[in-house]
Design a protein around this motif. Structure first.
Motif, PDB file in Angstrom:
ATOM      1  N   MET B  27     106.894  54.366 115.186  1.00 56.30           N
ATOM      2  CA  MET B  27     105.951  54.315 116.303  1.00 56.30           C
ATOM      3  C   MET B  27     105.393  55.698 116.627  1.00 56.30           C
ATOM      4  SD  MET B  27     107.926  51.585 118.744  1.00 56.30           S
ATOM      5  CE  MET B  27     109.600  52.138 118.403  1.00 56.30           C
ATOM      6  N   GLY B  28     105.809  56.701 115.851  1.00 54.63           N
ATOM      7  CA  GLY B  28     105.352  58.062 116.132  1.00 54.63           C
ATOM      8  C   GLY B  28     106.055  58.696 117.311  1.00 54.63           C
ATOM      9  N   HIS B  29     107.162  58.077 117.746  1.00 54.07           N
ATOM     10  CA  HIS B  29     107.902  58.639 118.875  1.00 54.07           C
ATOM     11  C   HIS B  29     108.598  59.929 118.476  1.00 54.07           C
ATOM     12  CE1 HIS B  29     108.274  54.448 120.955  1.00 54.07           C
ATOM     13  NE2 HIS B  29     107.051  54.941 120.994  1.00 54.07           N
ATOM     14  N   ARG B  30     108.633  60.902 119.377  1.00 51.97           N
ATOM     15  CA  ARG B  30     109.237  62.189 119.050  1.00 51.97           C
ATOM     16  C   ARG B  30     110.595  62.384 119.727  1.00 51.97           C
ATOM     17  NH1 ARG B  30     105.776  65.057 115.941  1.00 51.97           N
ATOM     18  NH2 ARG B  30     107.772  65.793 115.151  1.00 51.97           N
ATOM     19  N   ALA B  31     111.060  61.393 120.465  1.00 53.27           N
ATOM     20  CA  ALA B  31     112.404  61.459 121.036  1.00 53.27           C
ATOM     21  C   ALA B  31     113.205  60.275 120.520  1.00 53.27           C
ATOM     22  CB  ALA B  31     112.354  61.422 122.559  1.00 53.27           C
ATOM     23  N   MET B  32     114.424  60.540 120.064  1.00 52.23           N
ATOM     24  CA  MET B  32     115.298  59.479 119.579  1.00 52.23           C
ATOM     25  C   MET B  32     116.689  59.676 120.169  1.00 52.23           C
ATOM     26  SD  MET B  32     113.974  58.955 115.654  1.00 52.23           S
ATOM     27  CE  MET B  32     114.754  57.336 115.449  1.00 52.23           C
ATOM     28  N   TYR B  33     117.390  58.570 120.360  1.00 52.55           N
ATOM     29  CA  TYR B  33     118.632  58.568 121.137  1.00 52.55           C
ATOM     30  C   TYR B  33     119.722  57.781 120.410  1.00 52.55           C
ATOM     31  CZ  TYR B  33     115.105  59.193 124.871  1.00 52.55           C
ATOM     32  OH  TYR B  33     114.050  59.615 125.643  1.00 52.55           O
ATOM     33  N   TRP B  34     120.949  58.195 120.608  1.00 50.76           N
ATOM     34  CA  TRP B  34     122.109  57.363 120.294  1.00 50.76           C
ATOM     35  C   TRP B  34     122.835  57.028 121.594  1.00 50.76           C
ATOM     36  CZ3 TRP B  34     122.653  54.667 116.167  1.00 50.76           C
ATOM     37  CH2 TRP B  34     122.275  55.156 114.901  1.00 50.76           C
ATOM     38  N   TYR B  35     123.159  55.727 121.749  1.00 57.39           N
ATOM     39  CA  TYR B  35     123.946  55.249 122.863  1.00 57.39           C
ATOM     40  C   TYR B  35     125.173  54.517 122.318  1.00 57.39           C
ATOM     41  CZ  TYR B  35     119.949  55.688 126.126  1.00 57.39           C
ATOM     42  OH  TYR B  35     118.905  56.149 126.907  1.00 57.39           O
ATOM     43  N   LYS B  36     126.218  54.505 123.135  1.00 57.21           N
ATOM     44  CA  LYS B  36     127.403  53.706 122.865  1.00 57.21           C
ATOM     45  C   LYS B  36     127.509  52.676 123.984  1.00 57.21           C
ATOM     46  CE  LYS B  36     132.457  54.177 122.762  1.00 57.21           C
ATOM     47  NZ  LYS B  36     133.577  55.168 122.843  1.00 57.21           N
ATOM     48  N   VAL B  48     120.480  63.040 122.340  1.00 55.92           N
ATOM     49  CA  VAL B  48     119.032  62.927 122.363  1.00 55.92           C
ATOM     50  C   VAL B  48     118.456  63.953 121.410  1.00 55.92           C
ATOM     51  CG1 VAL B  48     116.917  63.033 123.731  1.00 55.92           C
ATOM     52  CG2 VAL B  48     119.035  62.221 124.784  1.00 55.92           C
ATOM     53  N   TYR B  49     117.552  63.520 120.563  1.00 48.56           N
ATOM     54  CA  TYR B  49     116.774  64.430 119.727  1.00 48.56           C
ATOM     55  C   TYR B  49     115.342  64.415 120.225  1.00 48.56           C
ATOM     56  CZ  TYR B  49     120.138  65.575 116.089  1.00 48.56           C
ATOM     57  OH  TYR B  49     121.213  66.091 115.395  1.00 48.56           O
ATOM     58  N   SER B  50     114.802  65.616 120.386  1.00 49.19           N
ATOM     59  CA  SER B  50     113.415  65.753 120.790  1.00 49.19           C
ATOM     60  C   SER B  50     112.717  66.624 119.749  1.00 49.19           C
ATOM     61  CB  SER B  50     113.322  66.386 122.179  1.00 49.19           C
ATOM     62  OG  SER B  50     111.980  66.565 122.568  1.00 49.19           O
ATOM     63  N   TYR B  51     111.682  66.107 119.136  1.00 50.99           N
ATOM     64  CA  TYR B  51     110.982  66.814 118.066  1.00 50.99           C
ATOM     65  C   TYR B  51     111.975  67.313 117.006  1.00 50.99           C
ATOM     66  CZ  TYR B  51     106.763  66.514 120.829  1.00 50.99           C
ATOM     67  OH  TYR B  51     105.680  66.047 121.524  1.00 50.99           O
ATOM     68  N   GLU B  52     112.880  66.415 116.655  1.00 50.36           N
ATOM     69  CA  GLU B  52     113.852  66.611 115.561  1.00 50.36           C
ATOM     70  C   GLU B  52     114.893  67.675 115.869  1.00 50.36           C
ATOM     71  OE1 GLU B  52     111.260  66.896 111.958  1.00 50.36           O
ATOM     72  OE2 GLU B  52     109.882  65.970 113.392  1.00 50.36           O
ATOM     73  N   CYS B  91     120.557  52.618 118.900  1.00 53.33           N
ATOM     74  CA  CYS B  91     119.571  53.670 118.701  1.00 53.33           C
ATOM     75  C   CYS B  91     118.332  53.304 119.526  1.00 53.33           C
ATOM     76  CB  CYS B  91     119.214  53.759 117.220  1.00 53.33           C
ATOM     77  SG  CYS B  91     117.880  54.907 116.832  1.00 53.33           S
ATOM     78  N   ALA B  92     117.660  54.302 120.042  1.00 54.69           N
ATOM     79  CA  ALA B  92     116.425  54.067 120.784  1.00 54.69           C
ATOM     80  C   ALA B  92     115.453  55.187 120.496  1.00 54.69           C
ATOM     81  CB  ALA B  92     116.701  53.978 122.285  1.00 54.69           C
ATOM     82  N   SER B  93     114.177  54.906 120.728  1.00 47.31           N
ATOM     83  CA  SER B  93     113.173  55.955 120.660  1.00 47.31           C
ATOM     84  C   SER B  93     112.270  55.818 121.866  1.00 47.31           C
ATOM     85  CB  SER B  93     112.355  55.868 119.361  1.00 47.31           C
ATOM     86  OG  SER B  93     111.540  54.714 119.355  1.00 47.31           O
ATOM     87  N   SER B  94     111.676  56.925 122.250  1.00 49.31           N
ATOM     88  CA  SER B  94     110.741  56.846 123.368  1.00 49.31           C
ATOM     89  C   SER B  94     109.485  57.629 123.048  1.00 49.31           C
ATOM     90  CB  SER B  94     111.359  57.343 124.676  1.00 49.31           C
ATOM     91  OG  SER B  94     111.490  58.743 124.690  1.00 49.31           O
ATOM     92  N   GLY B  95     108.391  57.108 123.570  1.00 53.58           N
ATOM     93  CA  GLY B  95     107.107  57.741 123.365  1.00 53.58           C
ATOM     94  C   GLY B  95     106.277  57.624 124.605  1.00 53.58           C
TER      95      GLY B  95
END
Lengths: 112, 114
Positions: B27-36, B48-52, B91-95
């Motif tokens: 989706m071109g999102h630049r933030a990705m997350y791991w949750y438990k 949280v990763y932001s711009y890798e 896993c999640a991503s946000s844009g």
């Protein structure tokens, strides 16, 4: 810090009953507000959202209105179905978008 | 397309194993997350990763090691886990949409540590 409070349930309703799940939040500034739904064995699905005061989010018969004066975002549906049985999470994000805060979740069971 | 994919769907591993969870979004999102997520609980943020680049690590034990090889992929490397690490890993991503952010989740990996 930011926080979300919601009624924990479980909530048990008969099919075609009216649903309300309360959600209130504490946040600085103007957060975005969300409802997510999690069906058994699945991830979270974005159900609806609102980004500013008095916005109404709606989807699949569910609605919620962003009330800044009461810091609330209650979820409603006029007539629930058995297929709506799931866990519902209220959430908010700050303006930067990285920080998402979830409420504890409300389990809904709809009986035929 | 608002899809976040995760593999595997289920994973059973022993405490001495090394395994990896994978997540992908286009989706071109630049933030990705791991949750438990433990049963009957909300998701707990891990990373949280932001711009890798790793921007948030919520004091997660070092037996969990995240990696973001590119803007579409996110991995979670697992080593020497404990039975209490059994959970659903999301896993999640946000844009950004019109100046606001929304988060999309994958279906999760159900992890059992034996």
């Amino acid at each position: 810090g930011n926080s979300v409070t919601q009624m924990e349930g479980p909530v048990t309703l008969s099919e075609e009953a009216f649903l309300t799940i309360n959600c209130t939040y504490t946040a600085t500034g103007y957060p975005s507000l969300f409802w997510y739904v999690q069906y058994p064995g699945e991830g979270l699905q974005l159900l609806l959202k609102a980004t500013k005061a008095d916005d109404k989010g709606s989807n699949k018969g569910f609605e919620a209105t962003y009330r800044k004066e009461t810091t609330s975002f209650h979820l409603e549906k006029g007539s629930v179905q058995v297929s709506d049985s799931a866990v519902y999470f209220c959430a908010l994000s700050d303006l930067r978008g990285q920080n998402f805060v979830f409420g504890p979740g409300t389990r809904l069971s709809v009986l035929p | 397309d608002t899809e976040v994919t995760q593999t595997p769907k289920h994973l059973v591993m022993g405490m001495t194993n090394k395994k990896s969870l994978k997540c992908e979004q286009h989706m071109g999102h630049r933030a990705m997350y791991w949750y438990k997520q433990k049963a009957k609980k909300p998701p707990e943020l891990m990373f949280v990763y932001s711009y890798e680049k790793l921007s948030i690590n919520e004091s997660v034990p070092s037996r969990f090691s995240p990696e973001c090889p590119n803007s579409s992929l996110l991995n979670l490397h697992l080593h020497a886990l404990q039975p209490e690490d059994s959970a659903l890993y999301l896993c999640a991503s946000s844009g950004e949409q019109a100046g606001r952010y929304e988060q999309y989740f994958g279906p999760g990996t159900r992890l059992t540590v034996t």
